[in-house]
Design a protein around this motif. Structure first.
Motif, PDB file in Angstrom:
ATOM      1  N   UNK A 130       0.805  -1.222   0.000  1.00  0.00           N
ATOM      2  CA  UNK A 130       0.000   0.000   0.000  1.00  0.00           C
ATOM      3  C   UNK A 130       0.839   1.274   0.000  1.00  0.00           C
ATOM      4  N   UNK A 131       2.161   1.117   0.068  1.00  0.00           N
ATOM      5  CA  UNK A 131       3.067   2.264  -0.040  1.00  0.00           C
ATOM      6  C   UNK A 131       3.719   2.337  -1.422  1.00  0.00           C
ATOM      7  N   UNK A 132       3.544   1.314  -2.234  1.00  0.00           N
ATOM      8  CA  UNK A 132       4.223   1.221  -3.521  1.00  0.00           C
ATOM      9  C   UNK A 132       3.396   1.858  -4.634  1.00  0.00           C
ATOM     10  N   UNK A 133       3.721   3.088  -4.977  1.00  0.00           N
ATOM     11  CA  UNK A 133       3.052   3.813  -6.078  1.00  0.00           C
ATOM     12  C   UNK A 133       1.537   3.655  -6.025  1.00  0.00           C
ATOM     13  N   UNK A 134       0.987   3.681  -4.805  1.00  0.00           N
ATOM     14  CA  UNK A 134      -0.447   3.477  -4.590  1.00  0.00           C
ATOM     15  C   UNK A 134      -1.079   4.802  -4.175  1.00  0.00           C
ATOM     16  N   UNK A 135      -1.211   5.698  -5.111  1.00  0.00           N
ATOM     17  CA  UNK A 135      -1.682   7.045  -4.829  1.00  0.00           C
ATOM     18  C   UNK A 135      -3.203   7.102  -4.771  1.00  0.00           C
ATOM     19  N   UNK A 136      -3.709   7.851  -3.801  1.00  0.00           N
ATOM     20  CA  UNK A 136      -5.145   8.047  -3.650  1.00  0.00           C
ATOM     21  C   UNK A 136      -5.505   9.375  -4.301  1.00  0.00           C
ATOM     22  N   UNK A 137      -6.427   9.294  -5.255  1.00  0.00           N
ATOM     23  CA  UNK A 137      -6.873  10.468  -5.996  1.00  0.00           C
ATOM     24  C   UNK A 137      -8.334  10.747  -5.653  1.00  0.00           C
ATOM     25  N   UNK A 138      -8.760  12.013  -5.721  1.00  0.00           N
ATOM     26  CA  UNK A 138     -10.160  12.308  -5.418  1.00  0.00           C
ATOM     27  C   UNK A 138     -11.081  11.602  -6.412  1.00  0.00           C
ATOM     28  N   UNK A 139     -11.961  10.754  -5.872  1.00  0.00           N
ATOM     29  CA  UNK A 139     -12.856   9.917  -6.688  1.00  0.00           C
ATOM     30  C   UNK A 139     -12.075   9.052  -7.675  1.00  0.00           C
ATOM     31  N   UNK A 140     -10.805   8.809  -7.378  1.00  0.00           N
ATOM     32  CA  UNK A 140      -9.986   7.952  -8.224  1.00  0.00           C
ATOM     33  C   UNK A 140      -9.492   8.609  -9.497  1.00  0.00           C
ATOM     34  N   UNK A 141      -9.651   9.926  -9.621  1.00  0.00           N
ATOM     35  CA  UNK A 141      -9.260  10.626 -10.858  1.00  0.00           C
ATOM     36  C   UNK A 141      -8.317  11.777 -10.555  1.00  0.00           C
ATOM     37  N   UNK A 142      -7.385  12.005 -11.472  1.00  0.00           N
ATOM     38  CA  UNK A 142      -6.440  13.107 -11.295  1.00  0.00           C
ATOM     39  C   UNK A 142      -7.160  14.440 -11.451  1.00  0.00           C
ATOM     40  N   UNK A 143      -6.607  15.449 -10.816  1.00  0.00           N
ATOM     41  CA  UNK A 143      -7.212  16.783 -10.859  1.00  0.00           C
ATOM     42  C   UNK A 143      -6.384  17.714 -11.741  1.00  0.00           C
ATOM     43  N   UNK A 144      -7.019  18.708 -12.254  1.00  0.00           N
ATOM     44  CA  UNK A 144      -6.364  19.778 -13.012  1.00  0.00           C
ATOM     45  C   UNK A 144      -5.979  20.887 -12.039  1.00  0.00           C
ATOM     46  N   UNK A 145      -5.171  21.840 -12.466  1.00  0.00           N
ATOM     47  CA  UNK A 145      -4.855  22.974 -11.585  1.00  0.00           C
ATOM     48  C   UNK A 145      -6.139  23.583 -11.013  1.00  0.00           C
ATOM     49  N   UNK A 146      -6.094  23.891  -9.727  1.00  0.00           N
ATOM     50  CA  UNK A 146      -7.255  24.427  -9.048  1.00  0.00           C
ATOM     51  C   UNK A 146      -8.180  23.349  -8.515  1.00  0.00           C
ATOM     52  N   UNK A 147      -7.887  22.073  -8.818  1.00  0.00           N
ATOM     53  CA  UNK A 147      -8.703  20.954  -8.360  1.00  0.00           C
ATOM     54  C   UNK A 147      -8.341  20.529  -6.954  1.00  0.00           C
ATOM     55  N   UNK A 148      -8.680  19.272  -6.622  1.00  0.00           N
ATOM     56  CA  UNK A 148      -8.442  18.746  -5.274  1.00  0.00           C
ATOM     57  C   UNK A 148      -7.170  17.917  -5.232  1.00  0.00           C
ATOM     58  N   UNK A 149      -6.333  18.224  -4.263  1.00  0.00           N
ATOM     59  CA  UNK A 149      -5.076  17.518  -4.056  1.00  0.00           C
ATOM     60  C   UNK A 149      -4.934  17.208  -2.574  1.00  0.00           C
TER      61      UNK A 149
END
Length: 187
Positions: free
Chosen positions: A100-119
């Protein structure tokens, strides 16, 4: 794609666990982890995205479902949100924290955000030029130690010659150096 890509993503998207300097996994988004038959129960810490909304178990489940190798999330066979902060993960895994530490990134709703989005990391993406540049600024909702930078710009430099020119002009503060024949002599 590359080690540098993963380093750039870590600043804006958290994982359930992270690697300490000695390579030992430690909690990040996860507050606790407990063994259950065939898997683990993970309880999330009360952390927030950059827009102030809670990071939830549904965000984790959506990220697991979208994961591709080399993400450790691909080792999870089943993920289920029990409530807003608890999830059950099953799979044939010997060391859940490491996976769970190996390149296992949590994204908002599973999707990447654009500038100004959620990080969810210490920085947000304030701007970018695809393939050329990413601009980071501190995340106002970050619960950890605040970054000591007001702004960080990461640029892709296409050639060693251009990189050397930037260094000579003083327009570059640091670099991930490419592999090159006679690199020391050229620098």
């Amino acid at each position: 794609a590359t080690d540098l890509t993963y380093a750039l993503v870590r600043a804006v998207y958290p994982s359930l666990f992270r690697f300490d300097r000695d390579g030992t996994p430690s909690t990040y988004l996860a507050e606790s982890i407990d063994d259950v038959p065939g898997g683990v129960r993970v309880r999330l810490a009360q952390l927030r995205w950059s827009d102030g909304t809670a990071i939830t178990s549904r965000d984790v489940v959506a990220s697991i479902r979208r994961a591709r190798p080399p993400s450790g999330f691909t080792r999870v066979r089943r993920a289920r949100a029990v409530d807003g902060r608890t999830l059950l993960l099953t799979g044939r895994v010997d060391d859940w924290e490491r996976v769970l530490a190996t390149a296992a990134f949590v994204l908002p709703r599973g999707r990447e955000a654009r500038p100004g989005g959620r990080f969810g990391g210490p920085f947000v993406i304030a701007g970018f030029r695809p393939g050329l540049q990413v601009v980071y600024e501190p995340n106002p909702s970050w619960a950890g130690t605040a970054p000591h930078l007001d702004r960080l710009t990461v640029q892709f430099v296409s050639s060693l010659g251009f990189l050397i020119d930037l260094i000579e002009r003083g327009d570059l503060d640091g670099a991930a150096m490419p592999t090159s024949v006679n690199l020391g002599d050229r620098l």
